[in-house]
Design an enzyme around this catalytic site. Structure first.
Site, PDB file in Angstrom:
ATOM      1  N   CYS A  49      38.878  35.445  46.309  1.00 36.50           N
ATOM      2  CA  CYS A  49      37.601  35.881  45.948  1.00 36.50           C
ATOM      3  C   CYS A  49      36.718  35.301  46.862  1.00 36.50           C
ATOM      4  O   CYS A  49      35.376  35.562  46.829  1.00 36.50           O
ATOM      5  CB  CYS A  49      37.112  35.514  44.349  1.00 36.50           C
ATOM      6  SG  CYS A  49      38.363  36.050  43.277  1.00 36.50           S
ATOM      7  N   HIS A 104      38.453  46.418  37.128  1.00 36.23           N
ATOM      8  CA  HIS A 104      38.799  45.097  37.537  1.00 36.23           C
ATOM      9  C   HIS A 104      37.932  43.990  36.930  1.00 36.23           C
ATOM     10  O   HIS A 104      38.488  43.070  36.234  1.00 36.23           O
ATOM     11  CB  HIS A 104      38.780  44.975  39.030  1.00 36.23           C
ATOM     12  CG  HIS A 104      38.920  43.689  39.726  1.00 36.23           C
ATOM     13  ND1 HIS A 104      39.239  43.479  41.144  1.00 36.23           N
ATOM     14  CD2 HIS A 104      38.871  42.458  39.268  1.00 36.23           C
ATOM     15  CE1 HIS A 104      39.487  42.322  41.324  1.00 36.23           C
ATOM     16  NE2 HIS A 104      39.347  41.508  40.367  1.00 36.23           N
ATOM     17  N   GLU A 152      17.210  42.337  22.858  1.00 38.43           N
ATOM     18  CA  GLU A 152      16.622  40.973  23.079  1.00 38.43           C
ATOM     19  C   GLU A 152      17.193  40.139  24.267  1.00 38.43           C
ATOM     20  O   GLU A 152      16.701  39.666  25.133  1.00 38.43           O
ATOM     21  CB  GLU A 152      16.584  40.380  21.804  1.00 38.43           C
ATOM     22  CG  GLU A 152      15.701  38.970  21.691  1.00 38.43           C
ATOM     23  CD  GLU A 152      14.176  39.155  21.865  1.00 38.43           C
ATOM     24  OE1 GLU A 152      13.805  40.314  21.920  1.00 38.43           O
ATOM     25  OE2 GLU A 152      13.570  37.941  22.102  1.00 38.43           O
TER      26      GLU A 152
HETATM   27  C1  LIG Z   1      46.003  38.811  38.258  1.00 36.43           C
HETATM   28  S1  LIG Z   1      44.694  38.206  39.322  1.00 36.43           S
HETATM   29  C2  LIG Z   1      44.681  39.135  40.889  1.00 36.43           C
HETATM   30  C3  LIG Z   1      43.530  38.571  41.637  1.00 36.43           C
HETATM   31  C4  LIG Z   1      42.317  38.634  41.251  1.00 36.43           C
HETATM   32  O1  LIG Z   1      41.884  39.596  40.944  1.00 36.43           O
HETATM   33  C5  LIG Z   1      41.488  37.545  41.197  1.00 36.43           C
HETATM   34  O2  LIG Z   1      40.331  37.494  40.553  1.00 36.43           O
HETATM   35  C6  LIG Z   1      42.245  35.987  41.220  1.00 36.43           C
HETATM   36  O3  LIG Z   1      42.176  35.866  42.704  1.00 36.43           O
HETATM   37  P1  LIG Z   1      42.798  34.326  42.781  1.00 36.43           P
HETATM   38  O4  LIG Z   1      42.999  34.432  44.535  1.00 36.43           O
HETATM   39  O5  LIG Z   1      41.325  33.366  42.759  1.00 36.43           O
HETATM   40  O6  LIG Z   1      43.824  33.789  42.208  1.00 36.43           O
HETATM   41 ZN   LIG Z   2      39.646  39.454  40.269  1.00 33.73          ZN
END
Ligand SMILES: CSCCC(=O)C(=O)COP(=O)(O)O
Ligand SMILES: [Zn+2]
Length: 247
Positions: free
Chosen positions: A110, A207, A151
């Site tokens: 992320c 997602h 609210e």
């Molecule tokens: C089952 S988690 C798949 C990856 C994802 O969507 C996520 O948010 C986690 O990413 P990270 O690299 O922080 O583990």
């Molecule tokens: Zn994710």
């Protein structure tokens, strides 16, 4: 601590104490602090809280915090509720170079999305959850999620001008399409941030959601308020109540 590996890669799903050959992790001073409000401590505490809400289970989701020019990011593919401060990556935001990089991990996938909230919105923190409310709403709404006259909307900022939304204001959250890899969401997230200057969140279809705020506490409040509104919107839909009240 017992460790296990992620089924899709070699990541250790149980966070480990990071040590180098001398038995000390590099740049420990960036993440080890007795201050409970230190970003590395807060990431661990908040992820446990988010896990208990079902928002970051099964390694999904997380949070990044900015302190001045340093940003704190969790490892990828680990159980987010079991992390310890030593697991954290620290990046110099301006140079976009890591100041601390635990060798056994990769930084959260992320990270480029968190960076977008920092560079485009000067955020102080960015939260990503796999909230089922977010996923369900993304299946029931098309380009944007809209709700008014509840609210809880008053907990959310106007962004384009000072202050928060009023009860009867409309909260609008853009929805972008999911991609196979988290990092490939970056372009569409940035496009949504540009197209919706009043947004403090972006939903990702099938997602979850990204929510950011000026400070970690504002981001936390916005995430909680938005999740409440997503949940109530799902209930309103079940009763055929429009989520935007006609004026
Ligand atoms: C089952 S988690 C798949 C990856 C994802 O969507 C996520 O948010 C986690 O990413 P990270 O690299 O922080 O583990
Ligand atoms: Zn994710």
């Amino acid at each position: 601590m017992t460790t296990s590996n992620c089924s899709c890669c070699s990541h250790a799903t149980t966070p480990q104490k990071q040590e180098n050959v001398n038995g000390k992790a590099d740049n420990d001073q960036l993440v080890i602090s007795s201050d409970p409000e230190h970003p590395a401590n807060l990431i661990c505490e908040l992820c446990r809280m988010f896990y208990n809400n079902g928002w970051v289970t099964g390694t999904g989701g997380g949070i990044s915090i900015r302190e001045g020019n340093n940003i704190f990011v969790a490892p990828s593919g680990v159980q987010k509720e079991r992390m310890v401060p030593e697991n954290m990556f620290v990046m110099d935001l301006e140079k976009q170079e890591y100041l601390r990089r635990p060798e056994i991990y990769k930084p959260s996938a992320c990270t480029p999305l968190f960076l977008s909230a920092y560079t485009m919105r000067n955020a102080g923190a960015c939260i990503h959850t796999h909230s089922q409310n977010a996923v369900m709403v993304s299946l029931l709404f098309d380009k944007v999620f809209e709700i008014s006259s509840i609210e809880q909307i008053k907990a959310l900022p106007k962004i384009v001008e000072p202050g928060n939304l009023w009860y009867s204001d409309k909260l609008v959250i853009p929805i972008i399409e999911n991609t196979e890899k988290e990092e490939d969401l970056t372009d569409s997230l940035q496009e949504a941030i540009r197209e919706y200057p009043g947004a403090t969140a972006v939903l990702v279809r099938r997602h979850g959601i990204y929510v950011w705020g000026e400070t970690v506490w504002k981001a936390k409040i916005y995430n909680e308020a938005i999740d409440y509104l997503l949940e109530i919107a799902l209930k309103m839909k079940q009763f055929n109540i429009p989520t935007v009240k006609p004026k």
